[in-house]
Design a protein around this motif. Structure first.
Motif, PDB file in Angstrom:
ATOM      1  N   GLN A 138       0.830  -1.202   0.000  1.00 26.49           N
ATOM      2  CA  GLN A 138       0.000   0.000   0.000  1.00 26.49           C
ATOM      3  C   GLN A 138       0.866   1.255   0.000  1.00 26.49           C
ATOM      4  O   GLN A 138       0.536   2.253  -0.660  1.00 26.49           O
ATOM      5  CB  GLN A 138      -0.911   0.005   1.227  1.00 26.49           C
ATOM      6  CG  GLN A 138      -2.074  -0.976   1.141  1.00 26.49           C
ATOM      7  CD  GLN A 138      -2.921  -0.940   2.404  1.00 26.49           C
ATOM      8  OE1 GLN A 138      -2.402  -0.913   3.523  1.00 26.49           O
ATOM      9  NE2 GLN A 138      -4.228  -0.955   2.232  1.00 26.49           N
ATOM     10  N   GLN A 175       0.699   4.258  -2.618  1.00 26.22           N
ATOM     11  CA  GLN A 175       0.440   5.638  -2.200  1.00 26.22           C
ATOM     12  C   GLN A 175       1.567   6.564  -2.661  1.00 26.22           C
ATOM     13  O   GLN A 175       1.329   7.709  -3.063  1.00 26.22           O
ATOM     14  CB  GLN A 175       0.290   5.712  -0.678  1.00 26.22           C
ATOM     15  CG  GLN A 175      -0.909   4.969  -0.110  1.00 26.22           C
ATOM     16  CD  GLN A 175      -2.239   5.634  -0.444  1.00 26.22           C
ATOM     17  OE1 GLN A 175      -2.289   6.723  -0.999  1.00 26.22           O
ATOM     18  NE2 GLN A 175      -3.325   4.961  -0.110  1.00 26.22           N
ATOM     19  N   GLU A 224       0.899   7.141  -6.323  1.00 33.03           N
ATOM     20  CA  GLU A 224      -0.326   7.911  -6.575  1.00 33.03           C
ATOM     21  C   GLU A 224      -0.173   9.371  -6.159  1.00 33.03           C
ATOM     22  O   GLU A 224      -0.686  10.275  -6.828  1.00 33.03           O
ATOM     23  CB  GLU A 224      -1.492   7.276  -5.825  1.00 33.03           C
ATOM     24  CG  GLU A 224      -2.815   8.010  -6.029  1.00 33.03           C
ATOM     25  CD  GLU A 224      -3.975   7.370  -5.287  1.00 33.03           C
ATOM     26  OE1 GLU A 224      -5.061   7.982  -5.252  1.00 33.03           O
ATOM     27  OE2 GLU A 224      -3.795   6.255  -4.733  1.00 33.03           O
ATOM     28  N   HIS A 225       0.503   9.617  -5.031  1.00 34.98           N
ATOM     29  CA  HIS A 225       0.608  10.975  -4.489  1.00 34.98           C
ATOM     30  C   HIS A 225       2.002  11.559  -4.656  1.00 34.98           C
ATOM     31  O   HIS A 225       2.440  12.399  -3.871  1.00 34.98           O
ATOM     32  CB  HIS A 225       0.190  10.963  -3.020  1.00 34.98           C
ATOM     33  CG  HIS A 225      -1.238  10.562  -2.818  1.00 34.98           C
ATOM     34  ND1 HIS A 225      -2.291  11.378  -3.155  1.00 34.98           N
ATOM     35  CD2 HIS A 225      -1.779   9.411  -2.329  1.00 34.98           C
ATOM     36  CE1 HIS A 225      -3.439  10.767  -2.874  1.00 34.98           C
ATOM     37  NE2 HIS A 225      -3.141   9.573  -2.371  1.00 34.98           N
ATOM     38  N   THR A 268       5.780   8.812   3.800  1.00 34.13           N
ATOM     39  CA  THR A 268       4.776   7.786   3.494  1.00 34.13           C
ATOM     40  C   THR A 268       4.703   6.744   4.600  1.00 34.13           C
ATOM     41  O   THR A 268       3.613   6.292   4.979  1.00 34.13           O
ATOM     42  CB  THR A 268       5.096   7.117   2.153  1.00 34.13           C
ATOM     43  OG1 THR A 268       5.209   8.115   1.129  1.00 34.13           O
ATOM     44  CG2 THR A 268       4.013   6.126   1.758  1.00 34.13           C
ATOM     45  N   TYR A 301      -2.548   4.986   6.042  1.00 34.79           N
ATOM     46  CA  TYR A 301      -2.720   5.785   4.829  1.00 34.79           C
ATOM     47  C   TYR A 301      -4.100   6.436   4.748  1.00 34.79           C
ATOM     48  O   TYR A 301      -4.724   6.496   3.694  1.00 34.79           O
ATOM     49  CB  TYR A 301      -2.453   4.932   3.586  1.00 34.79           C
ATOM     50  CG  TYR A 301      -1.140   4.199   3.649  1.00 34.79           C
ATOM     51  CD1 TYR A 301       0.075   4.883   3.573  1.00 34.79           C
ATOM     52  CD2 TYR A 301      -1.090   2.819   3.825  1.00 34.79           C
ATOM     53  CE1 TYR A 301       1.294   4.212   3.653  1.00 34.79           C
ATOM     54  CE2 TYR A 301       0.123   2.142   3.901  1.00 34.79           C
ATOM     55  CZ  TYR A 301       1.308   2.848   3.819  1.00 34.79           C
ATOM     56  OH  TYR A 301       2.515   2.190   3.903  1.00 34.79           O
ATOM     57  N   HIS A 339      -4.459  12.546   9.049  1.00 29.06           N
ATOM     58  CA  HIS A 339      -3.718  11.479   8.380  1.00 29.06           C
ATOM     59  C   HIS A 339      -2.470  11.059   9.140  1.00 29.06           C
ATOM     60  O   HIS A 339      -2.138   9.873   9.191  1.00 29.06           O
ATOM     61  CB  HIS A 339      -3.304  11.949   6.977  1.00 29.06           C
ATOM     62  CG  HIS A 339      -4.390  11.867   5.959  1.00 29.06           C
ATOM     63  ND1 HIS A 339      -4.586  10.770   5.144  1.00 29.06           N
ATOM     64  CD2 HIS A 339      -5.359  12.757   5.606  1.00 29.06           C
ATOM     65  CE1 HIS A 339      -5.615  10.981   4.332  1.00 29.06           C
ATOM     66  NE2 HIS A 339      -6.104  12.178   4.594  1.00 29.06           N
ATOM     67  N   ILE A 378      -3.801  16.042   0.893  1.00 23.26           N
ATOM     68  CA  ILE A 378      -2.555  15.266   0.960  1.00 23.26           C
ATOM     69  C   ILE A 378      -1.325  16.175   0.842  1.00 23.26           C
ATOM     70  O   ILE A 378      -0.326  15.945   1.535  1.00 23.26           O
ATOM     71  CB  ILE A 378      -2.545  14.159  -0.111  1.00 23.26           C
ATOM     72  CG1 ILE A 378      -3.736  13.205   0.106  1.00 23.26           C
ATOM     73  CG2 ILE A 378      -1.240  13.367  -0.056  1.00 23.26           C
ATOM     74  CD1 ILE A 378      -3.803  12.588   1.486  1.00 23.26           C
TER      75      ILE A 378
END
Length: 400
Positions: free
Chosen positions: A94, A98, A101-102, A121, A130, A187, A214
């Motif tokens: 994951q 992430q 993706e970010h 992360t 996450y 987060h 984010i």
């Protein structure tokens, strides 16, 4: 927030919702009286009258928060059990997803503050999986409950005022300010005081939003680590091989020297390569003399500023390493060693103190004083002074 009439210390605040039992009703009534009195403190701290009435005035007593605050685990997990859950294959996968993706949010934060995107992360993964688990408590409710009926009331009052100030400044509404029962939010689970000091508006929308943005999450987390001592371009450390005659009493964060000095004592990298050059390096062996060992530096100690647990810091370090494609722990854990229960740990402390090996308060928690006392006992019986509690050591201490 809509305009509202001025609030004074004598203004009547809404009554807290009472629970079903007489005891709950009594607590709810006491909470309402405390909340009304605390409003004067909030006003004196500069919180706007409308915020005090509309946010603090509607705070609810949460019996579940008190239960969680007073709960004590029966057993302490072994280092390997903790790490296997914290740095699971799923969490690594994951994290890689992430990170990809970010990328557009994580890389600018890494570049601005000198903290690797993999580390940001990893903390994100550790703190809220996450973003899948912020916690379900309204922060003002949780902190107001702890300020009224918690083990650390003075601390909770400071954090409650910080939470009210965040709402007062317009970064987030009280309804959206959610987190853990202990007041950590968003987060990456910032406490309100940490938010005020380190949160960053990275997306430029005028709000520091660690719940929904984010870019703000990544920049805020990196900013905290940077200001807490992160050394750019220096790794957290590495797994090492210790020489046979290594003195495990020196496997402690308080013992610091250069990598070169450790290498001169026979400390080696597992892969035969040179160890990372660290100016203030320590050896940690979380499972004692029979488990893996790690050379750690300033950045490992910076991670401890986030959560003062060697297991936590090691989990972040190893998770970030593996998200970035690095290796897992190679050394074998002593899986035959069972964890001591809280009662057994307390008995260990009592036995150490009775035999003259100062172990601090007998509270069932393995802190620095207990480890020092246990190491002194191990020295007296000629075993490795690793300070790792075992059933065998407890039995030897209790033997006539």
């Amino acid at each position: 927030m809509p305009p509202s009439q001025p609030l004074t210390a004598s203004t009547t605040l809404p009554a807290a919702a009472s629970a079903g039992t007489p005891a709950d009703a009594e607590h709810a009534a006491g909470f309402a009286a405390w909340r009304a009195a605390f409003s004067a403190q909030a006003l004196a701290a500069g919180i706007r009258a409308g915020t005090v009435r509309d946010v603090l005035g509607n705070a609810q007593w949460q019996p579940r928060v008190v239960e969680l605050d007073r709960a004590q685990p029966e057993f302490t997990r072994t280092p390997w059990a903790y790490l296997e859950k914290a740095v699971s294959a799923q969490r690594i996968a994951q994290g890689k997803a992430q990170l990809a993706e970010h990328h557009a949010a994580l890389e600018p934060a890494a570049g601005r503050y000198g903290v690797p995107a993999t580390v940001i992360t990893a903390i994100w993964g550790m703190e809220s999986n996450y973003g899948s688990n912020f916690g379900s408590f309204h922060t003002v409710d949780a902190l107001a409950t702890l300020a009224y009926d918690g083990r650390r009331r003075a601390w909770a009052q400071v954090e409650l005022l910080a939470a009210l100030r965040i709402v007062d400044q317009g970064d987030i509404t009280a309804e959206r300010m959610v987190g853990s029962w202990a007041g950590a939010m968003g987060h990456t689970q910032f406490l309100p005081s940490v938010f005020l000091a380190y949160a960053v508006d990275a997306d430029g929308d005028g709000h520091r939003d660690i719940w929904g943005s984010i870019p703000d999450v990544a920049a805020s987390t990196a900013h905290f680590l940077s200001r807490s001592g992160w050394q750019a371009h220096e790794p957290w450390g590495a797994e090492v091989r210790l020489p046979p005659a290594f003195d495990h009493a020196r496997a402690d964060l308080s013992v610091q020297q250069t990598t070169a000095q450790w290498e001169a004592e026979g400390i080696q990298a597992l892969d035969g390569q040179r160890l990372p050059a660290l100016d203030a390096a320590s050896i940690v062996a979380p499972a004692g003399a029979r488990g893996p060992a790690f050379l750690v530096g300033a950045n490992f100690r910076t991670i401890l500023r986030y959560n003062n647990s060697i297991h936590y810091a090691l989990a972040v370090a190893l998770l970030s390493q593996q998200i970035g494609g690095g290796a897992a722990v190679a050394g074998a854990w002593p899986r035959d060693l069972e964890p001591l229960s809280r009662a057994q740990t307390q008995a260990l402390q009592e036995a150490l103190n009775q035999r003259g090996f100062a172990a601090g308060t007998s509270d069932g928690v393995m802190g620095p004083a207990t480890r020092a006392g246990l190491r002194a006992f191990q020295r007296s019986i000629g075993t490795a002074q690793d300070g790792y509690p075992t059933v065998e050591l407890l039995q030897r201490l209790q033997a006539p």
